[in-house]
Motif scaffolding. Structure first.
Motif, PDB file in Angstrom:
ATOM      1  N   GLU A 147     -21.971   7.354  34.512  1.00  0.00           N
ATOM      2  CA  GLU A 147     -22.792   8.496  34.110  1.00  0.00           C
ATOM      3  C   GLU A 147     -23.528   9.129  35.296  1.00  0.00           C
ATOM      4  O   GLU A 147     -24.460   9.892  35.096  1.00  0.00           O
ATOM      5  CB  GLU A 147     -23.807   8.055  33.043  1.00  0.00           C
ATOM      6  CG  GLU A 147     -23.191   7.834  31.678  1.00  0.00           C
ATOM      7  CD  GLU A 147     -22.803   9.133  30.970  1.00  0.00           C
ATOM      8  OE1 GLU A 147     -23.469  10.162  31.188  1.00  0.00           O
ATOM      9  OE2 GLU A 147     -21.814   9.109  30.219  1.00  0.00           O
ATOM     10  N   LYS A 174     -19.737  13.018  37.613  1.00  0.00           N
ATOM     11  CA  LYS A 174     -19.729  14.251  36.821  1.00  0.00           C
ATOM     12  C   LYS A 174     -19.190  15.418  37.642  1.00  0.00           C
ATOM     13  O   LYS A 174     -18.384  16.203  37.144  1.00  0.00           O
ATOM     14  CB  LYS A 174     -21.133  14.565  36.300  1.00  0.00           C
ATOM     15  CG  LYS A 174     -21.533  13.645  35.175  1.00  0.00           C
ATOM     16  CD  LYS A 174     -22.821  14.073  34.522  1.00  0.00           C
ATOM     17  CE  LYS A 174     -23.078  13.150  33.343  1.00  0.00           C
ATOM     18  NZ  LYS A 174     -24.315  13.396  32.653  1.00  0.00           N
ATOM     19  N   LYS A 203     -17.397  17.777  28.881  1.00  0.00           N
ATOM     20  CA  LYS A 203     -18.500  17.240  28.071  1.00  0.00           C
ATOM     21  C   LYS A 203     -17.963  16.217  27.068  1.00  0.00           C
ATOM     22  O   LYS A 203     -18.545  15.158  26.873  1.00  0.00           O
ATOM     23  CB  LYS A 203     -19.211  18.372  27.326  1.00  0.00           C
ATOM     24  CG  LYS A 203     -20.108  19.221  28.199  1.00  0.00           C
ATOM     25  CD  LYS A 203     -20.754  20.302  27.378  1.00  0.00           C
ATOM     26  CE  LYS A 203     -22.247  20.387  27.455  1.00  0.00           C
ATOM     27  NZ  LYS A 203     -22.839  20.090  28.724  1.00  0.00           N
ATOM     28  N   LYS A 204     -16.837  16.573  26.429  1.00  0.00           N
ATOM     29  CA  LYS A 204     -16.221  15.669  25.454  1.00  0.00           C
ATOM     30  C   LYS A 204     -15.830  14.351  26.121  1.00  0.00           C
ATOM     31  O   LYS A 204     -15.992  13.273  25.542  1.00  0.00           O
ATOM     32  CB  LYS A 204     -14.984  16.334  24.825  1.00  0.00           C
ATOM     33  CG  LYS A 204     -14.289  15.491  23.779  1.00  0.00           C
ATOM     34  CD  LYS A 204     -13.067  16.196  23.223  1.00  0.00           C
ATOM     35  CE  LYS A 204     -12.324  15.301  22.254  1.00  0.00           C
ATOM     36  NZ  LYS A 204     -11.091  15.904  21.757  1.00  0.00           N
ATOM     37  N   PHE A 232     -17.282  12.841  28.692  1.00  0.00           N
ATOM     38  CA  PHE A 232     -18.467  12.005  28.918  1.00  0.00           C
ATOM     39  C   PHE A 232     -19.123  11.541  27.616  1.00  0.00           C
ATOM     40  O   PHE A 232     -19.632  10.429  27.541  1.00  0.00           O
ATOM     41  CB  PHE A 232     -19.495  12.752  29.782  1.00  0.00           C
ATOM     42  CG  PHE A 232     -19.124  12.778  31.235  1.00  0.00           C
ATOM     43  CD1 PHE A 232     -19.271  11.649  32.023  1.00  0.00           C
ATOM     44  CD2 PHE A 232     -18.614  13.927  31.822  1.00  0.00           C
ATOM     45  CE1 PHE A 232     -18.934  11.656  33.361  1.00  0.00           C
ATOM     46  CE2 PHE A 232     -18.268  13.949  33.160  1.00  0.00           C
ATOM     47  CZ  PHE A 232     -18.425  12.808  33.928  1.00  0.00           C
ATOM     48  N   ASP A 233     -19.109  12.395  26.574  1.00  0.00           N
ATOM     49  CA  ASP A 233     -19.839  12.086  25.343  1.00  0.00           C
ATOM     50  C   ASP A 233     -19.037  11.253  24.345  1.00  0.00           C
ATOM     51  O   ASP A 233     -19.593  10.412  23.644  1.00  0.00           O
ATOM     52  CB  ASP A 233     -20.303  13.378  24.661  1.00  0.00           C
ATOM     53  CG  ASP A 233     -21.236  14.187  25.552  1.00  0.00           C
ATOM     54  OD1 ASP A 233     -21.809  13.593  26.494  1.00  0.00           O
ATOM     55  OD2 ASP A 233     -21.390  15.396  25.304  1.00  0.00           O
ATOM     56  N   GLU A 234     -17.700  11.512  24.242  1.00  0.00           N
ATOM     57  CA  GLU A 234     -16.903  10.874  23.197  1.00  0.00           C
ATOM     58  C   GLU A 234     -15.824   9.932  23.736  1.00  0.00           C
ATOM     59  O   GLU A 234     -15.726   8.793  23.295  1.00  0.00           O
ATOM     60  CB  GLU A 234     -16.225  11.944  22.328  1.00  0.00           C
ATOM     61  CG  GLU A 234     -17.187  12.864  21.604  1.00  0.00           C
ATOM     62  CD  GLU A 234     -16.474  14.057  20.978  1.00  0.00           C
ATOM     63  OE1 GLU A 234     -15.303  13.918  20.578  1.00  0.00           O
ATOM     64  OE2 GLU A 234     -17.090  15.139  20.898  1.00  0.00           O
TER      65      GLU A 234
END
Length: 110
Positions: free
Chosen positions: A52, A57, A71-72, A74-76
Protein backbone atom coordinates in the motif's frame (compact mmCIF):
# COMPACT_ATOMS: atom_id res chain seq x y z
CA UNK A 1 10.08 -11.55 -23.37
CA UNK A 2 8.43 -12.65 -26.60
CA UNK A 3 8.34 -10.18 -29.49
CA UNK A 4 4.84 -11.16 -30.74
CA UNK A 5 5.64 -9.82 -34.22
CA UNK A 6 5.36 -6.17 -33.16
CA UNK A 7 7.57 -3.16 -32.55
CA UNK A 8 8.49 -2.62 -28.90
CA UNK A 9 6.16 0.41 -28.55
CA UNK A 10 3.20 -1.45 -30.07
CA UNK A 11 3.91 -4.55 -27.96
CA UNK A 12 4.14 -2.55 -24.72
CA UNK A 13 0.91 -0.66 -25.48
CA UNK A 14 -0.92 -3.90 -26.36
CA UNK A 15 0.19 -5.63 -23.15
CA UNK A 16 -0.78 -2.62 -21.02
CA UNK A 17 -4.24 -2.58 -22.61
CA UNK A 18 -4.68 -6.34 -22.17
CA UNK A 19 -3.57 -6.28 -18.52
CA UNK A 20 -5.94 -3.37 -17.84
CA UNK A 21 -8.80 -5.25 -19.52
CA UNK A 22 -8.00 -8.46 -17.59
CA UNK A 23 -8.02 -6.66 -14.23
CA UNK A 24 -11.23 -4.83 -15.20
CA UNK A 25 -13.23 -7.86 -16.36
CA UNK A 26 -11.56 -10.81 -14.62
CA UNK A 27 -10.95 -12.78 -17.83
CA UNK A 28 -10.07 -12.35 -21.51
CA UNK A 29 -9.75 -14.63 -24.55
CA UNK A 30 -6.56 -14.33 -26.60
CA UNK A 31 -3.82 -16.45 -28.16
CA UNK A 32 -1.76 -18.71 -25.90
CA UNK A 33 1.52 -16.81 -26.37
CA UNK A 34 -0.13 -13.45 -25.65
CA UNK A 35 -1.84 -14.95 -22.60
CA UNK A 36 1.54 -16.08 -21.23
CA UNK A 37 2.96 -12.56 -21.64
CA UNK A 38 -0.13 -10.95 -20.10
CA UNK A 39 0.10 -13.37 -17.16
CA UNK A 40 3.61 -12.24 -16.18
CA UNK A 41 2.67 -8.54 -16.31
CA UNK A 42 -0.67 -8.99 -14.51
CA UNK A 43 0.96 -10.97 -11.71
CA UNK A 44 3.54 -8.19 -11.26
CA UNK A 45 0.74 -5.61 -11.00
CA UNK A 46 -1.19 -7.65 -8.41
CA UNK A 47 2.00 -8.14 -6.38
CA UNK A 48 2.62 -4.37 -6.48
CA UNK A 49 -0.99 -3.82 -5.44
CA UNK A 50 -0.41 -5.84 -2.27
CA UNK A 51 1.95 -3.08 -1.04
CA UNK A 52 0.00 0.00 0.00
CA UNK A 53 3.01 2.35 -0.22
CA UNK A 54 3.27 5.36 -2.50
CA UNK A 55 6.00 3.91 -4.72
CA UNK A 56 3.89 0.84 -5.60
CA UNK A 57 0.88 3.03 -6.32
CA UNK A 58 2.89 5.22 -8.68
CA UNK A 59 4.28 2.16 -10.51
CA UNK A 60 0.78 0.74 -10.95
CA UNK A 61 -0.72 4.08 -12.06
CA UNK A 62 2.12 4.40 -14.59
CA UNK A 63 1.35 0.99 -16.14
CA UNK A 64 -2.43 0.55 -15.99
CA UNK A 65 -4.25 2.76 -18.49
CA UNK A 66 -7.52 3.38 -16.55
CA UNK A 67 -7.53 5.08 -13.17
CA UNK A 68 -10.64 3.23 -11.93
CA UNK A 69 -9.00 -0.14 -12.71
CA UNK A 70 -5.96 0.90 -10.65
CA UNK A 71 -8.26 1.78 -7.75
CA UNK A 72 -10.04 -1.57 -8.15
CA UNK A 73 -6.64 -3.33 -8.05
CA UNK A 74 -5.73 -1.75 -4.70
CA UNK A 75 -9.22 -1.91 -3.13
CA UNK A 76 -10.63 -5.26 -4.33
CA UNK A 77 -8.24 -7.50 -6.29
CA UNK A 78 -4.97 -7.39 -4.31
CA UNK A 79 -6.56 -7.83 -0.83
CA UNK A 80 -8.04 -11.15 -2.06
CA UNK A 81 -4.51 -12.47 -2.65
CA UNK A 82 -3.03 -11.08 0.58
CA UNK A 83 -1.88 -14.51 1.84
CA UNK A 84 -1.02 -15.99 -1.60
CA UNK A 85 2.46 -15.83 -3.14
CA UNK A 86 1.95 -15.71 -6.91
CA UNK A 87 -0.28 -17.82 -9.16
CA UNK A 88 -3.10 -15.26 -9.35
CA UNK A 89 -4.05 -16.16 -12.93
CA UNK A 90 -5.08 -19.29 -14.81
CA UNK A 91 -4.66 -20.02 -18.54
CA UNK A 92 -7.11 -22.47 -20.13
CA UNK A 93 -6.54 -23.56 -23.74
CA UNK A 94 -9.72 -23.53 -25.85
CA UNK A 95 -8.56 -24.82 -29.25
CA UNK A 96 -7.69 -23.23 -32.60
CA UNK A 97 -9.10 -19.93 -33.92
CA UNK A 98 -11.34 -20.23 -36.96
CA UNK A 99 -9.53 -17.78 -39.24
CA UNK A 100 -5.85 -18.73 -38.93
CA UNK A 101 -5.86 -21.76 -36.61
CA UNK A 102 -3.92 -19.87 -33.92
CA UNK A 103 -4.09 -21.69 -30.57
CA UNK A 104 -6.54 -19.74 -28.37
CA UNK A 105 -6.71 -19.51 -24.59
CA UNK A 106 -8.74 -17.88 -21.84
CA UNK A 107 -6.74 -16.13 -19.11
CA UNK A 108 -8.62 -15.41 -15.89
CA UNK A 109 -8.02 -14.32 -12.33
CA UNK A 110 -8.19 -17.26 -9.92
Amino acid sequence: MRKLGRTSDHRKAMLRAMVTFLLENGKIETTVTRAKEVRSEAEKMITLGKNEDLHSKRQVFAYITKEEVSKKLFDEISPKYKDVNGGYTRIIKVGPRRGDAAEMAIIELV
